[in-house]
Design an enzyme around this catalytic site. Structure first.
Site, PDB file in Angstrom:
ATOM      1  N   ASP A 212       6.750   0.033   4.695  1.00  0.00           N
ATOM      2  CA  ASP A 212       8.011  -0.096   5.419  1.00  0.00           C
ATOM      3  C   ASP A 212       9.161  -0.389   4.450  1.00  0.00           C
ATOM      4  OD1 ASP A 212       9.295  -0.608   8.148  1.00  0.00           O
ATOM      5  OD2 ASP A 212       9.775  -2.477   7.111  1.00  0.00           O
ATOM      6  N   GLU A 254       8.239   4.788   3.596  1.00  0.00           N
ATOM      7  CA  GLU A 254       9.380   4.912   4.496  1.00  0.00           C
ATOM      8  C   GLU A 254      10.633   4.721   3.649  1.00  0.00           C
ATOM      9  OE1 GLU A 254      11.929   3.176   8.196  1.00  0.00           O
ATOM     10  OE2 GLU A 254      11.019   1.840   6.753  1.00  0.00           O
TER      11      GLU A 254
HETATM   12  C1  GLC Z   1      11.658  -0.076   9.400  1.00  0.00           C
HETATM   13  C2  GLC Z   1      11.010   0.039  10.754  1.00  0.00           C
HETATM   14  C3  GLC Z   1      11.879  -0.608  11.797  1.00  0.00           C
HETATM   15  C4  GLC Z   1      12.112  -2.058  11.410  1.00  0.00           C
HETATM   16  C5  GLC Z   1      12.681  -2.162   9.990  1.00  0.00           C
HETATM   17  C6  GLC Z   1      12.693  -3.560   9.496  1.00  0.00           C
HETATM   18  O1  GLC Z   1      12.814   0.676   9.303  1.00  0.00           O
HETATM   19  O2  GLC Z   1      10.749   1.388  11.059  1.00  0.00           O
HETATM   20  O3  GLC Z   1      11.313  -0.526  13.065  1.00  0.00           O
HETATM   21  O4  GLC Z   1      12.988  -2.650  12.310  1.00  0.00           O
HETATM   22  O5  GLC Z   1      11.897  -1.415   9.088  1.00  0.00           O
HETATM   23  O6  GLC Z   1      11.389  -4.001   9.235  1.00  0.00           O
END
Ligand code: GLC
Length: 554
Positions: A212, A254
């Site tokens: 993430d 991500e």
């Molecule tokens: C990422 C996740 C999201 C979350 C953020 C903070 O972007 O996809 O859902 O709120 O991280 O952890």
């Protein structure tokens, strides 16, 4: 090499499994409730694994299921090595993993490594005093002036990336909500601790991690604190450890960035195995609205080649807002105009809606978009419920409107739970178009013509050839811009994909001379089309229709 645990023993070592995967993304909380408390759980998920397997998915990606105050739906982790009691126990998780593996489903979990919850014991200790041994696990400052070039991500809630801690009387750094303090990756203890967390789940048999928010691990003055070389060094350190001990596991980054910046997350094949292609997603929506292939062609042409063992992860929708960070200002205005009829549909820099409502419930456009998802380069990810055309509830706050209970039946609780509907963690969608009576798995399982049945056939067709998961792609450039045509090739195998992005029928002339003599076979039904000759190949394509042709030389 570590000995495989009994869980992993069920699946053969297959280092490139993620390249051929079809990933199904779901939230344990939203999928199926086994104990009638209104909240989905691991035991419930186990009962629904056959459904996911029958759909044709080969891997699951689970949203965070750890103990958490749930102020960001679990992305605020309070304990990395346990299961939120609302979803079950560690033993339930192990049973789930075994059962998933028994069905040849790989399991990808969330690793939120940029930040923790402010309720995590690490942060609770760190804020005890400025001299606490845990202090430097987080990023502190006497002022809120440092790193001013870092943008704010949750623009609707946060004013600053610094928050004042009244207990220890300093500011702490956070890229997301203020209750999510960022870990300090300049501290080697943090890097080791995160590796220990990974090991915990890898030992159990987890097949991969979605990493993430990886661009933000390290901060440096005078930069925007994204994609820094120091951040890449952290990821490479973790990857090295992974490869040493668990060679067939996977990292999915991500990194909501431009493709040229995402490229660095693959490095030379020694960082992340996969990364989401964020800029492609809004451009698919744009192309279909504009009835013009340009947005898709342009972004793909700006997408650099990636190392052989790496793969893009592509998607139409997910658990967050449809992010418009990776588009120009003009494109963003266009997307807002085209896809948000109500201001409540907007959130941060994006649109909080599901696939079906975005497309006005238009079955043809839903099919076309899924056809693109399954035929463009990358591993496709299906967001739970989109295979039946589930709707959303934009009035639920934050991103909760796209995280409502999975609709299994037409009952009051959508067949999600045996509890009273009032007890559910979230009301099911209840509007006239998408309520559980109208949209549910049960009824769609009874019809060969349902979206669910159609999606299964699409996935089955994709799996006929590895050309989709591993092949190269080349665009054709017919004069008719409403048609997006490309050729996927792998070894001797060639598939021609023709998509009509327009709402009315189109004729298109394709220059296929280099395939002269080949006979196109339409892949979903096996119909044979006329042999390709010297002349432009003429096709007519109905409203939002698409074809996948295998080109065979006979
Ligand atoms: C990422 C996740 C999201 C979350 C953020 C903070 O972007 O996809 O859902 O709120 O991280 O952890």
């Amino acid at each position: 090499m570590e000995k495989p645990t009994p869980e992993t023993a069920a699946l053969p070592v297959e280092p490139l499994w993620y390249k051929d995967a079809i990933i199904y993304q779901l939230h344990v909380r939203s999928f199926y409730d086994s104990n009638a408390d209104g909240v989905g759980d691991f035991r419930g998920l186990v009962q629904k694994l056959d459904y996911i397997q029958e759909l044709g998915a080969t891997a699951l990606w689970l949203l965070p299921f750890y103990p958490s105050p749930l102020r960001d739906d679990g992305y605020d982790i309070a304990d990395y090595t346990n299961v939120n009691p609302a979803y079950g126990t560690l033993d339930d998780f192990k049973t789930f993993l075994t059962e998933a593996h028994r069905r040849k489903l790989r399991v990808i979990t969330e690793l939120v490594l940029n930040h923790t919850s402010d309720q995590h014991s690490w942060f609770r200790e760190a804020r005890r005093s400025q001299n606490d041994p845990r202090r430097h696990w987080y990023v502190w400052s006497d002022t809120d002036e440092e790193y001013r070039d870092a943008r704010i991500i949750f623009t609707d809630t946060e004013m600053s990336n610094w928050a004042w801690d009244p207990v220890s009387k300093q500011y702490y750094w956070h890229r997301f909500f203020s209750h999510q303090p960022d870990l300090n990756y300049d501290n080697s203890e943090v890097r080791e601790a995160v590796w220990e967390v990974m090991k915990f789940w890898l030992e159990m048999g987890v097949d991969g991690f979605r990493l993430d928010a990886v661009p933000y691990l390290v901060e440096r003055e005078g930069t925007n604190c994204e994609n820094l070389p120091e951040t890449h060094a952290v990821l490479q350190f973790l990857r090295q450890r992974l490869d040493e001990h668990y060679p067939d596991r996977m990292f999915l980054a991500e990194a909501n960035q431009w493709p040229s910046d995402v490229l660095a997350y693959f490095s030379n094949g020694d960082e992340c195995h996969m990364a989401f292609h964020f800029p492609l997603m809004p451009r698919i929506f744009m192309a279909v609205k504009l009835e013009d292939r340009k947005p898709i062609v342009e972004i793909q042409e700006h997408t650099p080649a990636i190392p052989d063992a790496c793969q893009w992860a592509i998607f139409l929708r997910n658990h967050d807002e449809l992010t418009l960070e990776m588009v120009t200002d003009e494109e963003r205005d266009y997307m807002y105009d085209a896809y948000t009829t109500d201001p409540a549909m907007r959130l941060n820099v994006g649109i909080r809606r599901r696939l079906a409502p975005l497309l006005d419930g238009d079955r043809k456009r839903i099919e076309l978009m899924n056809g693109l998802l399954m035929s463009l380069p990358g591993t496709p990810i299906i967001y739970y419920g989109d295979e039946i055309g589930m709707g959303d509830n934009i009035f639920l706050g934050d991103r909760n409107g796209v995280r409502t209970p999975m609709q299994w039946t037409g009952g009051w609780t959508a067949g999600f739970s045996r509890s009273d509907p009032e007890r559910l963690y979230s009301p099911p969608v209840s509007n006239e178009l998408y309520n559980p009576k109208i949209v549910n798995v049960d009824s769609q399982s009874r019809s060969e013509h349902s979206l669910l049945a159609w999606t299964k056939r699409l996935i089955r067709t994709r799996k006929l050839s590895r050309v989709f998961s591993r092949g190269k792609m080349e665009f054709l450039s017919p004069a008719n811009h409403r048609v997006l045509a490309y050729v996927r090739t792998l070894g001797n195998e060639t598939v021609l994909v023709v998509n009509n992005l327009a709402s009315c029928a189109q004729a298109v002339e394709l220059d296929l001379r280099r395939f002269k003599g080949a006979i196109p076979t339409e892949m979903s039904g096996g119909s044979v089309f006329p042999r390709i000759g010297e002349l432009p190949y003429l096709l007519t394509v109905g409203s939002y229709q698409f074809y996948w042709f295998r080109l065979r030389r006979l």
